[in-house]
Design an enzyme around this catalytic site. Structure first.
Site, short mmCIF file in Angstrom:
data_model
loop_
_atom_site.label_atom_id
_atom_site.label_comp_id
_atom_site.label_asym_id
_atom_site.label_seq_id
_atom_site.Cartn_x
_atom_site.Cartn_y
_atom_site.Cartn_z
CG ASP A 38 -9.63 -9.07 18.67
OD1 ASP A 38 -8.86 -8.14 18.38
OD2 ASP A 38 -10.85 -8.95 18.69
CD GLU A 88 -18.53 -13.04 16.53
OE1 GLU A 88 -19.31 -12.26 17.14
OE2 GLU A 88 -18.14 -12.83 15.38
CG HIS A 145 -17.97 -9.17 18.44
ND1 HIS A 145 -18.37 -9.31 17.13
CD2 HIS A 145 -16.98 -8.25 18.41
CE1 HIS A 145 -17.65 -8.52 16.35
NE2 HIS A 145 -16.80 -7.86 17.10
CG ASP A 175 -22.01 -10.15 16.79
OD1 ASP A 175 -21.25 -9.37 17.40
OD2 ASP A 175 -21.61 -11.21 16.27
C1 GLP Z 1 -14.01 -5.97 15.58
C2 GLP Z 1 -13.01 -6.23 16.74
C3 GLP Z 1 -13.54 -5.70 18.02
C4 GLP Z 1 -14.17 -4.35 17.75
C5 GLP Z 1 -15.43 -4.55 16.96
C6 GLP Z 1 -16.09 -3.28 16.48
O1 GLP Z 1 -14.35 -7.08 14.85
N1 GLP Z 1 -12.60 -7.58 16.92
O2 GLP Z 1 -12.50 -5.61 18.98
O3 GLP Z 1 -14.51 -3.71 18.94
O4 GLP Z 1 -15.26 -5.50 15.96
O5 GLP Z 1 -15.41 -2.71 15.40
P1 GLP Z 1 -15.73 -1.27 14.85
O6 GLP Z 1 -15.33 -0.32 15.90
O7 GLP Z 1 -14.90 -1.13 13.61
O8 GLP Z 1 -17.18 -1.22 14.57
#
Ligand code: GLP
Length: 264
Positions: A67, A143, A138, A136
């Site tokens: 993304d 989302e 995702h 959440d």
């Molecule tokens: C982000 C990314 C995801 C990631 C998630 C968790 O927003 N878009 O690809 O897996 O949220 O992030 P983190 O590992 O920093 O908690």
């Protein structure tokens, strides 16, 4: 789905890195899908160590990020393409033009999303997709409430996600973009293998829903239950709400012995 629980994230990262090194040693032209966020950092550090030890090369590989934010300047350090280069691909031998992310600076994000799916397809599809998970539920930036079969698309971020990610923007939620381009759940499910890494108690509910809850767009990561080749690596805190934790661990030992150790 295979679930493994680790005492520390360094060991977790090392196990994931060995799997990736094994794939790229067997098939150097493979395509790697990359997640941003903080969870995969120990994994990326461990792959860099494998590379520095001469155990793996990405010189013939391609990589696709999950993304990208929409609306950040191209040189913003928290743009996901810049982030992934800094924490991983520039530290190993990926060719600069072999690392891709959706074009978050495009004036036409809808067209950019379709182009990204076409690029992945032209590269032969993703062989191994690294994933994290949001609090959440995702994956990528899919989302709650989206289609379980979506392709790469322009999406809006929940306030929860923007709050979670504000730490990368000096703690200022208003600096976190409100929209993104993300591979869809259908795009992610097309990857031949999924490798998720998760740590921290704030992910425990999302993990429990993903592994043991009903498949639902409300918890997007639950779609992974339908993937034939998904491995979830957790620390104790992230695993703390799983009901069948001990069974998963026993099953993991068998999986390691009979599947991963044979390179399959
Ligand atoms: C982000 C990314 C995801 C990631 C998630 C968790 O927003 N878009 O690809 O897996 O949220 O992030 P983190 O590992 O920093 O908690």
């Amino acid at each position: 789905m295979q679930v493994a629980v680790f005492d520390d994230v360094t060991e977790m990262g090392a196990v994931g890195a060995r799997r990736i090194a094994s794939l790229f040693t067997r098939r150097p032209r493979s395509v790697l899908g990359l997640a941003t966020g903080s969870s995969p950092l120990p994994l990326y550090d461990a792959i860099v160590s494998e590379y520095q030890a001469g155990k793996v090369s990405f010189a013939q590989a391609q990589a696709f990020c999950l993304d990208e934010y929409v609306g950040l300047p191209a040189d913003h350090p928290e743009g996901y393409l810049n982030f992934i280069r800094r924490v991983f691909t520039d530290r190993v031998d990926f060719a600069a033009d072999a690392v891709h992310a959706p074009a978050g600076t495009s004036s036409n994000p809808i067209a950019a999303a379709a182009e990204y799916d076409a690029q992945i397809h032209a590269a032969g599809g993703v062989d191994l997709q690294v994933l994290g998970i949001g609090s959440d539920g995702h994956i990528g930036f899919n989302e709650p409430g989206g289609s379980l079969r979506s392709r790469t698309h322009w999406g809006h971020l929940t306030l929860q996600t923007r709050k979670d990610n504000a730490r990368f923007f000096g703690g200022d939620v208003s600096s976190v973009p409100e929209s993104c381009l993300t591979q869809g759940l259908g795009t992610i499910m097309d990857a031949r293998e999924l490798l998720m890494v998760v740590n921290g108690e704030n992910k425990a509910e999302a993990v429990a829903q993903m592994v043991e809850g009903p498949v639902s767009a409300h918890w997007p990561a639950t779609v992974i239950q339908a993937h034939e080749n998904a491995v979830i690596l957790l620390d104790e805190a992230a695993a703390s709400k799983l009901k069948l934790r001990d069974f998963y661990q026993e099953s993991w030992e068998t999986f390691l012995q009979y599947q991963w150790s044979h390179g399959e």
